[in-house]
Design an enzyme around this catalytic site. Structure first.
Site, PDB file in Angstrom:
ATOM      1  N   ASP A  42       9.249  12.369  -0.354  1.00  0.00           N
ATOM      2  CA  ASP A  42       8.012  11.860  -0.996  1.00  0.00           C
ATOM      3  C   ASP A  42       6.917  13.261  -0.213  1.00  0.00           C
ATOM      4  O   ASP A  42       7.022  13.256   0.473  1.00  0.00           O
ATOM      5  CB  ASP A  42       7.950  10.675  -0.407  1.00  0.00           C
TER       6      ASP A  42
ATOM      7  N   ASN B 186       9.591  -3.313   5.172  1.00  0.00           N
ATOM      8  CA  ASN B 186       9.241  -4.160   4.177  1.00  0.00           C
ATOM      9  C   ASN B 186      10.850  -3.164   3.710  1.00  0.00           C
ATOM     10  O   ASN B 186      11.792  -3.716   2.368  1.00  0.00           O
ATOM     11  CB  ASN B 186       8.743  -3.880   2.669  1.00  0.00           C
TER      12      ASN B 186
ATOM     13  N   HIS C 161      11.536   0.178   2.567  1.00  0.00           N
ATOM     14  CA  HIS C 161      11.651   0.808   0.965  1.00  0.00           C
ATOM     15  C   HIS C 161      12.460   1.913   2.310  1.00  0.00           C
ATOM     16  O   HIS C 161      12.561   2.185   2.850  1.00  0.00           O
ATOM     17  CB  HIS C 161      10.136   1.554   0.944  1.00  0.00           C
TER      18      HIS C 161
ATOM     19  N   GLU D 138       9.732   1.253  -3.382  1.00  0.00           N
ATOM     20  CA  GLU D 138       9.048   0.294  -2.645  1.00  0.00           C
ATOM     21  C   GLU D 138       9.821  -1.008  -3.432  1.00  0.00           C
ATOM     22  O   GLU D 138      10.914  -0.791  -4.130  1.00  0.00           O
ATOM     23  CB  GLU D 138       7.992  -0.468  -3.268  1.00  0.00           C
TER      24      GLU D 138
END
Ligand code: F6R
Length: 268
Positions: free
Chosen positions: A67, A137, A139, A144
């Site tokens: 990313d 979380n 990801h 996400e």
């Protein structure tokens, strides 16, 4: 999934480095998938050390990062290009023109950029080994919670939790991007091997959900349950919420014996 639990964070990094060394020394033109963040820093230090000790060379390696932020360019010290240069590329013999990040500069079309990134990976033969961290979380990359399990490289809006988790890396008043280009979950699943590293108590719940939870877009890392060759390297704090830890330790000891008897099986 092959789950390996270590006492110390350094063993996670050393084991991941060994996987990369094996790939780089056994394949003519290896393709690595790389990650940023705090987790792989010790791995990159270990790779630099092994390169300096002449145990491996990255001359024929190509890399694709997961990313990159949108809204800042490569010269910005917060960019993932900068992170990779500082933490790895500047210290090894990889050809910088063979290191790719999913960028989308101002004026460029993110859809076209995403497609071009996917095309480049395919054209070079696909990723042999994808390194991953995991968000608190769940990801992977910047996919996400609720990201499509079939997603490809595209823009994602970062979640409030990710922004809060990463705010530690930004100074007061410094621009913190809220958007990023990221490989999709399907892009990650295409890699021949995926190696996810997680260390620290704050990852324990996400690790448990990834391994024992239902396959669900709410925990994007759970998609790795569908991968044929997913290796999960954990320190004991990241593994602390996992049931059946004795079984994983036992299975891993058996794997070592099986590999000793039959040789390592790497379908790179
Ligand atoms: C990094 C990335 C993220 C991180 C994750 C964990 O390129 O894609 O998924 O791997 O946010 O970050 P750290 O390692 O900083 O806890």
């Amino acid at each position: 999934m092959q789950i390996v639990i270590f006492d110390h964070e350094q063993q996670v990094a050393d084991t991941a480095a060994q996987w990369i060394e094996t790939l780089v020394n056994n394949k003519k033109s290896p393709i690595l998938g790389l990650a940023t963040g705090s987790t792989p820093i010790k791995l990159y230090q270990q790779l630099i050390r092994r390169y300096q000790e002449k145990k491996l060379t990255f001359k024929s390696t190509t890399s694709f990062n997961l990313d990159e932020y949108l809204g800042i360019d490569a010269t910005n010290s917060q960019s993932y290009r900068h992170f990779m240069n500082e933490n790895l590329f500047n210290h090894i013999d990889i050809d910088n023109t063979h290191t790719y990040l999913p960028t989308c500069a101002q004026g460029q079309n993110p859809r076209e950029q995403g497609l071009a990134y996917e095309e480049k990976i395919k054209q070079l033969g696909g990723i042999d080994l994808q390194i991953l961290g995991i968000g608190a979380n769940g990801h992977i990359g910047f996919n996400e919670p609720t990201s499509s399990l079939a997603s490809r490289t595209r823009i994602k809006t970062l979640s409030q939790q990710t922004l809060a988790d990463n705010s530690r890396l930004f100074n007061n008043n410094e621009f913190q991007p809220t958007l990023a280009m990221t490989m999709g979950i399907a892009t990650i699943l295409d890699a021949r091997y995926v190696l996810l590293m997680a260390t620290g108590e704050n990852k324990a719940k996400a690790v448990k959900d990834m391994i024992t939870g239902p396959l669900s877009a709410i925990c994007p890392a759970s998609a790795l349950q569908m991968h044929e060759n997913a290796i999960i390297l954990l320190d004991k704090t990241a593994a602390s919420q996992l049931p059946d830890q004795e079984y994983y330790q036992w299975a891993n000891a058996q794997n070592i014996k099986i590999n000793q008897a039959f040789g390592l099986y790497h379908n790179y």
